[in-house]
Structure formats: C-alpha cells, structure tokens
Write an enzyme that holds these catalytic residues in place. Structure first.
Site, PDB file in Angstrom:
ATOM      1  N   GLY A  18       6.041  -2.287   2.693  1.00  0.00           N
ATOM      2  CA  GLY A  18       5.234  -2.624   1.527  1.00  0.00           C
ATOM      3  C   GLY A  18       4.875  -1.374   0.762  1.00  0.00           C
ATOM      4  N   GLY A  20       1.980   0.184  -2.306  1.00  0.00           N
ATOM      5  CA  GLY A  20       0.810  -0.053  -3.168  1.00  0.00           C
ATOM      6  C   GLY A  20       0.864   0.970  -4.279  1.00  0.00           C
ATOM      7  N   GLY A  21      -0.274   1.292  -4.897  1.00  0.00           N
ATOM      8  CA  GLY A  21      -0.278   2.268  -5.985  1.00  0.00           C
ATOM      9  C   GLY A  21       0.294   3.593  -5.515  1.00  0.00           C
ATOM     10  N   VAL A  25       4.241   1.710   3.080  1.00  0.00           N
ATOM     11  CA  VAL A  25       4.224   1.437   4.517  1.00  0.00           C
ATOM     12  C   VAL A  25       5.671   1.281   4.975  1.00  0.00           C
ATOM     13  CG1 VAL A  25       3.402  -0.055   6.377  1.00  0.00           C
ATOM     14  CG2 VAL A  25       1.990   0.280   4.337  1.00  0.00           C
ATOM     15  N   LYS A  39       1.956   4.435   7.508  1.00  0.00           N
ATOM     16  CA  LYS A  39       1.393   4.311   6.169  1.00  0.00           C
ATOM     17  C   LYS A  39       1.318   5.709   5.571  1.00  0.00           C
ATOM     18  CE  LYS A  39      -2.307   2.338   3.406  1.00  0.00           C
ATOM     19  NZ  LYS A  39      -3.382   1.316   3.352  1.00  0.00           N
ATOM     20  N   ASP A 133     -13.105  -8.074   0.699  1.00  0.00           N
ATOM     21  CA  ASP A 133     -11.878  -8.453  -0.014  1.00  0.00           C
ATOM     22  C   ASP A 133     -10.876  -9.068   0.954  1.00  0.00           C
ATOM     23  OD1 ASP A 133      -9.209  -6.733  -1.813  1.00  0.00           O
ATOM     24  OD2 ASP A 133     -10.034  -8.763  -2.038  1.00  0.00           O
TER      25      ASP A 133
END
Ligand code: 1PF
Length: 254
Positions: A18, A20-21, A25, A39, A133
């Site tokens: 995966g 993100g910004g 990962v 990560k 969240d």
C-alpha cells in the site's frame, strides 16, 4: 530486485502492499525467507509536527506490543532525518479488502473478529490513546485473527487533543461508534448511512438524532442489541468498551 536495509539487516522487496502520501508499505523477505511488512516514511518534506507524530506513534506501538496480541508486531525500526523504516508483522489481508470481497460474513468469523477489535481498542484506550478514525483498513487479518495496524496518531490532521484534556471517557465513545459502524457493515453488508449518497444529506443524517438508523431484524438478538447500543448518537448514553467486552454477544452461543 530491490532491497531494504534496517539496522544492518537486509530485506528483499516482494511487492508493494500500500502507499499513502509520504509512506509506502512493502511485503519483504529476510535472509531466512521470513515474511515481514516494512513501512517506509519519507521525511524530506515533513514538518516538525509530522515527524513528532510519527515518533509518538512508534513509541506507543513499541510499548503496546507487550499488552495485546491484537496489536500488530513491531520488530524493529530505524529513524533518520530523512526517512523512517518500521519492520512489522505481515498480514494476509486488510479487513476492508476482506469485507469488499465477500457478500455475507459468517457469524462465527464476525463474532471472533469483533472480539479481536474490542481487545485492540480496549488496549489503546487503557493507555490513553483514542484512535478517532477507526475503519476496516486499520485492521489486518494475521493467521485468522485481526490486528490493529495503527493508532491514528501519525500525521493526524487535527492537532493532538490530549493538550486540551477533553473528557477522555466521552472521546473514547467515538471509537465505540466507529466500531459499531464496522460491525454494522459485517452484519448488513453496508454502513449505516451508505444509502444516503449526497454527502451533505449524509452528514446531516449522521448527526440528526431524529433520523432513525435502520436495524433490519436478524436471528442473533445479542448482535442486534450490540449494534443498537453502539450506534446511539449521544455519547453519554452509548455503551462503553468495557460493557461491550462483558456483553452476552461475546459470551453466549448464537
Ligand atoms: C489490496 N491488497 C493490499 C495488500 C494485501 O492486504 C494487506 C496485506 C498486509 C498488510 C499489512 N500487514 N502488516 C502491516 C503493517 C502495516 C501496514 C499494513 O498495511 C497497510 C495498508 C495496506 C493497504 C490496505 C490497507 C492497509 C500491513 C495490509 C494489507 C491484499 C489486499
């Protein structure tokens, strides 16, 4: 093939799990062919608060290893001014993907995963951490049980609330609402307000105490009671995590 070195140990990248910004990962193998998740966070563009939030998340993740098997394992990490590497336990599938891939959820899987989620969130609450969240993508299936992979501290958009010392008992109830939405999804195959497509109308419905949430009848009455107790809009009246851990749904056979 690309490799990553963490604390002098070399890992072979198998695939990217995966992104993100500024984080990625990877699924990696060590020299003994043991599988891990790594990560990677790029800190080049990160401001001091962001770096601090990542260090805070790592400290908590490292500490909470001792308290519950439902927290993802963090084996090692390397922090420099320009990057972070976290060597972690690798799961098979995140809960979001798992839920998307199946129409119905087996009642035994649902109950077992619910128990895992409650234990993970109870653990972080006991250490003063409120996720705020929680969603299916925060949980990963590892050898058949769910593990929480992050605490929602790193790169939190809103500033850390601990400085305002809000009533933490009330804020913890926010995580109970989120868990209720995940269980609702595992029960009815949709989230409580999914049918309302207009985002503004959806937001109004979520906060409007006179907008009834639909709970179609199901055979598992204990599960129905858990759902109705979690999805109470007034946090004061909402069930607590402690009460959820003692709820008949977890202890009585269906
Ligand atoms: C779509 N496809 C994705 C790969 C695979 O699912 C996962 C496998 C392993 C994992 C994971 N293990 N340890 C992990 C430790 C930290 C983070 C992790 O994920 C982060 C992020 C990855 C994207 C989905 C949300 C979670 C971690 C997670 C998803 C199969 C489905």
């Amino acid at each position: 093939n690309e490799t990553i070195t963490i604390k002098g140990k070399q890992f072979f990248i198998l695939k990217i799990i995966g992104r993100g910004g500024s984080s990625k990962v990877y699924q990696v193998l060590d020299h003994k062919k043991q599988l891990f998740a790594v990560k990677y966070v790029d800190l080049e563009e990160a401001d001091a608060q962001t770096v601090e939030s990542y260090k805070n998340e790592i400290q908590h993740l490292n500490h909470l290893q001792l308290y519950s098997d439902q927290i993802i394992k963090l084996y090692d990490y390397e922090i420099t001014n320009s990057y972070i590497y976290m060597l972690m336990e690798c799961g098979n599938l995140d809960l979001n993907t798992w839920l998307r891939n199946r129409k119905t959820v087996n009642p035994l899987d649902r109950k077992f995963y619910w128990r895992n989620m409650l234990e993970a969130v109870h653990t972080i609450h006991n250490h003063g951490i409120i996720h705020s969240d929680l969603k299916p993508a925060n949980f990963v299936i590892v050898n058949g049980s769910l593990k929480l992979i992050d605490f929602g501290i790193a790169n939190r958009l809103q500033p850390d609330v601990t400085s305002i010392m809000k009533d933490s008992q009330i804020c913890k109830k926010g995580d109970v609402w989120s868990l209720g939405c995940i269980l609702y999804c595992m029960t009815y195959g949709k989230t409580p307000f999914q049918s309302i497509t207009n985002q503004i109308a959806k937001l109004h419905a979520i906060i409007d105490t006179s907008h009834p949430i639909e709970f179609p009848d199901i055979s598992e009455k204990d599960l129905l009671d858990v759902l109705k107790s979690c999805l109470v809009r007034n946090p004061r009246e909402r069930i607590s995590l402690k009460e959820l851990l003692d709820h008949p749904y977890l202890h009585h056979s269906p």
